[in-house]
Write a protein that holds these residues in place. Structure first.
Motif, PDB file in Angstrom:
ATOM      1  N   GLU A 492      12.873  16.744  -0.731  1.00  0.00           N
ATOM      2  CA  GLU A 492      13.421  15.932   0.361  1.00  0.00           C
ATOM      3  C   GLU A 492      12.818  16.348   1.702  1.00  0.00           C
ATOM      4  OE1 GLU A 492      17.634  14.906   2.612  1.00  0.00           O
ATOM      5  OE2 GLU A 492      17.669  15.908   0.651  1.00  0.00           O
ATOM      6  N   ILE A 493      12.654  17.643   1.894  1.00  0.00           N
ATOM      7  CA  ILE A 493      12.053  18.130   3.142  1.00  0.00           C
ATOM      8  C   ILE A 493      10.636  17.608   3.277  1.00  0.00           C
ATOM      9  CG2 ILE A 493      11.225  20.194   4.340  1.00  0.00           C
ATOM     10  CD1 ILE A 493      13.631  21.686   3.113  1.00  0.00           C
ATOM     11  N   VAL A 500       8.092  10.988   8.449  1.00  0.00           N
ATOM     12  CA  VAL A 500       8.256  11.021   9.907  1.00  0.00           C
ATOM     13  C   VAL A 500       6.889  10.931  10.588  1.00  0.00           C
ATOM     14  CG1 VAL A 500       8.784  12.597  11.807  1.00  0.00           C
ATOM     15  CG2 VAL A 500      10.499  12.154  10.054  1.00  0.00           C
ATOM     16  N   GLY A 501       5.912  11.655  10.056  1.00  0.00           N
ATOM     17  CA  GLY A 501       4.574  11.597  10.627  1.00  0.00           C
ATOM     18  C   GLY A 501       3.974  10.213  10.556  1.00  0.00           C
ATOM     19  N   GLU A 502       4.254   9.501   9.464  1.00  0.00           N
ATOM     20  CA  GLU A 502       3.718   8.150   9.286  1.00  0.00           C
ATOM     21  C   GLU A 502       4.434   7.149  10.193  1.00  0.00           C
ATOM     22  OE1 GLU A 502       3.743   4.753   5.763  1.00  0.00           O
ATOM     23  OE2 GLU A 502       3.995   6.867   5.241  1.00  0.00           O
ATOM     24  N   ARG A 503       5.768   7.199  10.198  1.00  0.00           N
ATOM     25  CA  ARG A 503       6.539   6.165  10.892  1.00  0.00           C
ATOM     26  C   ARG A 503       6.571   6.356  12.416  1.00  0.00           C
ATOM     27  NH1 ARG A 503      11.495   5.605   6.441  1.00  0.00           N
ATOM     28  NH2 ARG A 503      10.082   5.614   4.623  1.00  0.00           N
ATOM     29  N   SER A 504       6.373   7.568  12.861  1.00  0.00           N
ATOM     30  CA  SER A 504       6.365   7.811  14.306  1.00  0.00           C
ATOM     31  C   SER A 504       4.995   7.569  14.922  1.00  0.00           C
ATOM     32  CB  SER A 504       6.796   9.257  14.591  1.00  0.00           C
ATOM     33  OG  SER A 504       5.827  10.157  14.056  1.00  0.00           O
ATOM     34  N   GLY A 505       3.982   7.432  14.094  1.00  0.00           N
ATOM     35  CA  GLY A 505       2.624   7.242  14.588  1.00  0.00           C
ATOM     36  C   GLY A 505       1.863   8.534  14.828  1.00  0.00           C
ATOM     37  N   LEU A 506       2.512   9.675  14.556  1.00  0.00           N
ATOM     38  CA  LEU A 506       1.841  10.947  14.787  1.00  0.00           C
ATOM     39  C   LEU A 506       0.646  11.134  13.847  1.00  0.00           C
ATOM     40  CD1 LEU A 506       4.950  13.281  15.333  1.00  0.00           C
ATOM     41  CD2 LEU A 506       3.533  12.151  17.045  1.00  0.00           C
ATOM     42  N   ASP A 507       0.793  10.641  12.616  1.00  0.00           N
ATOM     43  CA  ASP A 507      -0.336  10.698  11.674  1.00  0.00           C
ATOM     44  C   ASP A 507      -1.544   9.958  12.239  1.00  0.00           C
ATOM     45  OD1 ASP A 507       0.957  12.206   9.832  1.00  0.00           O
ATOM     46  OD2 ASP A 507       1.257  10.613   8.353  1.00  0.00           O
ATOM     47  N   TRP A 508      -1.292   8.759  12.759  1.00  0.00           N
ATOM     48  CA  TRP A 508      -2.380   7.928  13.286  1.00  0.00           C
ATOM     49  C   TRP A 508      -3.073   8.645  14.450  1.00  0.00           C
ATOM     50  CZ3 TRP A 508      -4.278   5.877  17.698  1.00  0.00           C
ATOM     51  CH2 TRP A 508      -5.244   4.863  17.570  1.00  0.00           C
ATOM     52  N   LEU A 509      -2.277   9.263  15.315  1.00  0.00           N
ATOM     53  CA  LEU A 509      -2.862   9.961  16.461  1.00  0.00           C
ATOM     54  C   LEU A 509      -3.740  11.126  16.010  1.00  0.00           C
ATOM     55  CD1 LEU A 509       0.157  10.041  18.938  1.00  0.00           C
ATOM     56  CD2 LEU A 509      -1.970   8.753  19.203  1.00  0.00           C
ATOM     57  N   ARG A 510      -3.282  11.862  14.988  1.00  0.00           N
ATOM     58  CA  ARG A 510      -4.096  12.986  14.517  1.00  0.00           C
ATOM     59  C   ARG A 510      -5.410  12.504  13.895  1.00  0.00           C
ATOM     60  NH1 ARG A 510       0.843  15.415  12.953  1.00  0.00           N
ATOM     61  NH2 ARG A 510       0.635  14.496  10.889  1.00  0.00           N
ATOM     62  N   GLU A 511      -5.316  11.426  13.132  1.00  0.00           N
ATOM     63  CA  GLU A 511      -6.528  10.891  12.518  1.00  0.00           C
ATOM     64  C   GLU A 511      -7.465  10.299  13.570  1.00  0.00           C
ATOM     65  OE1 GLU A 511      -5.516   8.206   9.403  1.00  0.00           O
ATOM     66  OE2 GLU A 511      -4.416   9.724   8.261  1.00  0.00           O
ATOM     67  N   ALA A 512      -6.898   9.831  14.682  1.00  0.00           N
ATOM     68  CA  ALA A 512      -7.714   9.232  15.746  1.00  0.00           C
ATOM     69  C   ALA A 512      -8.625  10.243  16.407  1.00  0.00           C
ATOM     70  CB  ALA A 512      -6.801   8.581  16.793  1.00  0.00           C
ATOM     71  N   ALA A 542      11.226  15.932  12.041  1.00  0.00           N
ATOM     72  CA  ALA A 542      11.698  16.073  10.661  1.00  0.00           C
ATOM     73  C   ALA A 542      12.989  16.880  10.617  1.00  0.00           C
ATOM     74  CB  ALA A 542      10.618  16.745   9.809  1.00  0.00           C
ATOM     75  N   ALA A 543      13.059  17.938  11.435  1.00  0.00           N
ATOM     76  CA  ALA A 543      14.288  18.733  11.499  1.00  0.00           C
ATOM     77  C   ALA A 543      15.451  17.876  11.984  1.00  0.00           C
ATOM     78  CB  ALA A 543      14.084  19.929  12.424  1.00  0.00           C
ATOM     79  N   MET A 544      15.182  17.025  12.989  1.00  0.00           N
ATOM     80  CA  MET A 544      16.204  16.128  13.505  1.00  0.00           C
ATOM     81  C   MET A 544      16.683  15.163  12.427  1.00  0.00           C
ATOM     82  SD  MET A 544      15.899  13.315  16.577  1.00  0.00           S
ATOM     83  CE  MET A 544      15.171  14.502  17.708  1.00  0.00           C
ATOM     84  N   ALA A 545      15.737  14.599  11.675  1.00  0.00           N
ATOM     85  CA  ALA A 545      16.086  13.646  10.622  1.00  0.00           C
ATOM     86  C   ALA A 545      16.939  14.312   9.545  1.00  0.00           C
ATOM     87  CB  ALA A 545      14.817  13.054  10.008  1.00  0.00           C
ATOM     88  N   LEU A 546      16.580  15.537   9.171  1.00  0.00           N
ATOM     89  CA  LEU A 546      17.343  16.238   8.138  1.00  0.00           C
ATOM     90  C   LEU A 546      18.753  16.553   8.628  1.00  0.00           C
ATOM     91  CD1 LEU A 546      14.512  18.648   6.936  1.00  0.00           C
ATOM     92  CD2 LEU A 546      15.596  16.860   5.547  1.00  0.00           C
ATOM     93  N   GLY A 550      19.357  12.331   7.012  1.00  0.00           N
ATOM     94  CA  GLY A 550      18.211  11.909   6.212  1.00  0.00           C
ATOM     95  C   GLY A 550      17.330  10.908   6.930  1.00  0.00           C
ATOM     96  N   LEU A 551      16.227  10.588   6.277  1.00  0.00           N
ATOM     97  CA  LEU A 551      15.179   9.784   6.896  1.00  0.00           C
ATOM     98  C   LEU A 551      15.655   8.395   7.292  1.00  0.00           C
ATOM     99  CD1 LEU A 551      12.132   9.579   7.597  1.00  0.00           C
ATOM    100  CD2 LEU A 551      11.777   8.722   5.267  1.00  0.00           C
ATOM    101  N   GLU A 552      16.309   7.702   6.367  1.00  0.00           N
ATOM    102  CA  GLU A 552      16.702   6.315   6.646  1.00  0.00           C
ATOM    103  C   GLU A 552      17.718   6.251   7.794  1.00  0.00           C
ATOM    104  OE1 GLU A 552      16.174   7.527   3.625  1.00  0.00           O
ATOM    105  OE2 GLU A 552      14.375   6.307   3.295  1.00  0.00           O
TER     106      GLU A 552
END
Length: 597
Positions: A492-493, A500-512, A542-546, A550-552
């Motif tokens: 779950e973690i 969270v990385g995908e939905r917040s856009g942080l993944d996209w920024l790192r890949e950019a 992620a800590a906030m979501a947990l 949970g995520l949803e």
């Protein structure tokens, strides 16, 4: 073809098995020469000629081999033509300097006996040069040959096995002499043990030799990208008073600028010199630090010795009178060979940590990521896969190792305890690697894509997936910290963290970051800082979501913040060429958006 100070040998169509057997016979024959080579094994058109002859009749086969078209030639002219022939390998195994740079004079070379034979590096048509002797080529000659595409190290690299063997011999005998003095071993038993360990010592030496040339090959693969870091490293060595670039024929800043503009990095011979300085500099610093006294590193000390000594004399190895020097040497070799010539310099710039702590972070990251097994599997594919595929995998591992080492230094506080760090994080990394969450959403897509790419190149499935998983698994440090705060299962973690990385856009920024033009050292540091900040944001979210069910539940609760983050990324993606400034600004804005919720 071959020559020494007495003869010229030509075998235009050698039978590999027969010629190897005959050469081995001559090797074992005392005071042998090429004149002892069995003439019946030399095909038509070849032969052995004394260098004392005034003239040699050229056969059609000799003409084809050397490009000479006269009917007769002198031994010196024949040898010079051999040096200019087109072939795979030039092996320089004896005494004499046979290649110089085109802008060097024979007087500068200082080997008058071979002035008539000597050629220029730019004239060589061999694919590769190996030096079994010393100074078969001048350093400037090597560089000239390398800059036109030839493959060459230095004589110091090609001959490093002898030096390493001597080091092992001395350190082994120091230990065993102490055992003999204590009465626990007789001199006869000691000598028998030395003979018994001969092959094992050879394997240890060749392993180090292999690693050293491997790091030159992987560095060359990214030579232009590393040029600025290599220049800063040279500046640091000059500031410390240990390097004089003109003495070592290393390029000055003006020449480095020209190479940068021409898309050209340092050559292998230049990198070989820089590698030696990197190892010596790191060893000196480590032996003066407290790192060699860390009990965890004793395993590296023990692995330096042959298996028979590890089994029988582990206590004596740990108490070796040169243990600190050996550990400093082993660790310095390991770090430069595995992580690269500029690893310590770059990590110091990015983390501000002292050298001994950088070494500790390297060792911890190596263990936590399980890289020793990965490297062994890559090495086992020699002559099975194309070298560039192996190089790609090694470079992927280097990049992740670099990030993990910096993460430890910037998140765990100093001094870093290697043993407790490994114990704390190794299990979490393995749990993450086995977690189904790793293969979900975009993270799983990236891993699957890279795995397919590698397997199509011939990489075994398990190794391909391991390499593809390295980058996501390097986020395991964040997951371990989350796991220590939350009571949720690891799956779950992990699922929450990656989502969270995908939905917040942080993944996209790192890949950019791959699309950002980096103009100088400061841009590189700024970009690295932005990326690490994005990882820290992801861990916090992620800590906030947990904590919020949970995520949803978190996503529904903060829909407006997620929408605003998406708008910022859309604006960035449509704003034209990406810059460090743009990426940094959007990263800060997104941090502000989520800080306000």
């Amino acid at each position: 073809a071959a020559f020494d100070h007495r003869h010229v040998f030509v075998d235009p169509e050698p039978d590999p098995e027969a010629s190897y057997g005959e050469r081995r016979r001559l090797f074992e024959l005392p005071r042998s020469s090429w004149a002892d080579y069995a003439s019946k094994l030399i095909p038509e058109g070849g032969g052995v000629c004394a260098r004392s002859l005034k003239s040699i009749a050229l056969t059609p086969q000799m003409k084809a081999l050397t490009g000479l078209d006269a009917e007769h030639t002198t031994p010196a002219e024949l040898i010079r033509a051999m040096l200019l022939a087109e072939a795979d390998l030039l092996w320089v195994g004896g005494i004499g300097t046979y290649v110089k740079a085109s802008d060097e004079t024979n007087a500068e070379v200082g080997d008058r006996a071979n002035d008539m034979l000597r050629v220029d590096g730019r004239e060589l048509r061999f694919k590769a040069v190996g030096e079994g002797g010393n100074l078969g080529l001048t350093q400037r000659g090597r560089i000239e040959f390398a800059r036109k595409g030839g493959r060459i190290n230095t004589d110091a690299v090609d001959n490093s096995g002898g030096v390493d063997c001597s080091d092992h011999e001395v350190n082994i005998k120091i230990l065993l002499n102490g055992v003999v003095a204590n009465g626990d071993l007789t001199m006869k038993q000691r000598n028998a043990l030395l003979q018994e360990m001969e092959q094992d010592v050879g394997r240890l030496v060749l392993n180090t030799n292999y690693r050293q040339t491997e790091t030159l090959s992987t560095t060359i693969a990214r030579s232009l990208e590393q040029l600025e870091a290599e220049a800063r490293f040279m500046h640091r060595l000059e500031h410390e008073g240990v390097l004089e670039r003109p003495v070592e024929f290393l390029p000055d800043d003006e020449e480095l600028g020209r190479r940068q503009a021409n898309g050209e990095g340092l050559t292998r011979p230049e990198l070989a010199v820089l590698m030696a300085y990197a190892k010596n500099s790191l060893q000196r610093r480590l032996v003066r630090s407290e790192l060699p006294d860390d009990g965890w590193i004793s395993r590296d000390l023990i692995d330096y010795f042959p298996p028979a000594m590890r089994e029988r004399f582990e206590k004596e190895i740990r108490d070796h009178q040169l243990r600190r020097d050996i550990i400093a040497m082993v660790v310095a070799n390991e770090i430069i060979n595995r992580a690269g010539i500029t690893f310590v310099t770059r990590v110091a710039e990015e983390s501000g940590a002292p050298v001994d702590q950088i070494a500790a972070s390297y060792l911890a990251a190596r263990e936590v990521l399980g890289l020793q097994g990965v490297w062994d599997e890559i090495d086992a594919l020699d002559n099975v896969l194309p070298a560039h595929v192996q190089t790609y995998m090694i470079l992927e591992a280097k990049e992740v190792l670099h990030r993990m080492a910096i993460w430890f230094l910037t998140h765990l506080g100093l001094p870093l305890d290697i043993g407790s760090t490994v114990e704390r994080f190794q299990g979490g990394m393995q749990d993450l690697l086995a977690s189904p969450a790793l293969m979900q959403a975009q993270t799983g897509e990236r891993i699957a894509h890279q795995t397919r790419y590698l397997t199509e190149k011939g990489v075994p499935d398990d190794l391909a997936r391991r390499i593809a998983s390295l980058a996501p698994v390097s986020a395991g440090g964040d997951l371990v910290l989350l796991r220590e705060r939350a009571s949720a299962p690891v799956d779950e973690i992990a699922r929450t963290y990656f989502a969270v990385g995908e939905r917040s856009g942080l993944d996209w920024l790192r890949e950019a970051r791959e699309m950002v033009s980096v103009h100088d050292h400061w841009d590189h540091l700024a970009l690295g800082s932005i990326v690490e900040d994005l990882y820290d944001q992801q861990r916090a979210l992620a800590a906030m979501a947990l904590e919020q069910g949970g995520l949803e539940a978190w996503q529904a609760r903060h829909a407006k913040a997620l929408e605003r983050a998406g708008e910022l990324i859309t604006e960035l993606s449509t704003s034209g060429p990406l810059t460090v400034g743009k990426l940094g600004y959007v990263a800060r804005q997104i941090r502000g958006v989520f800080a306000a919720i």
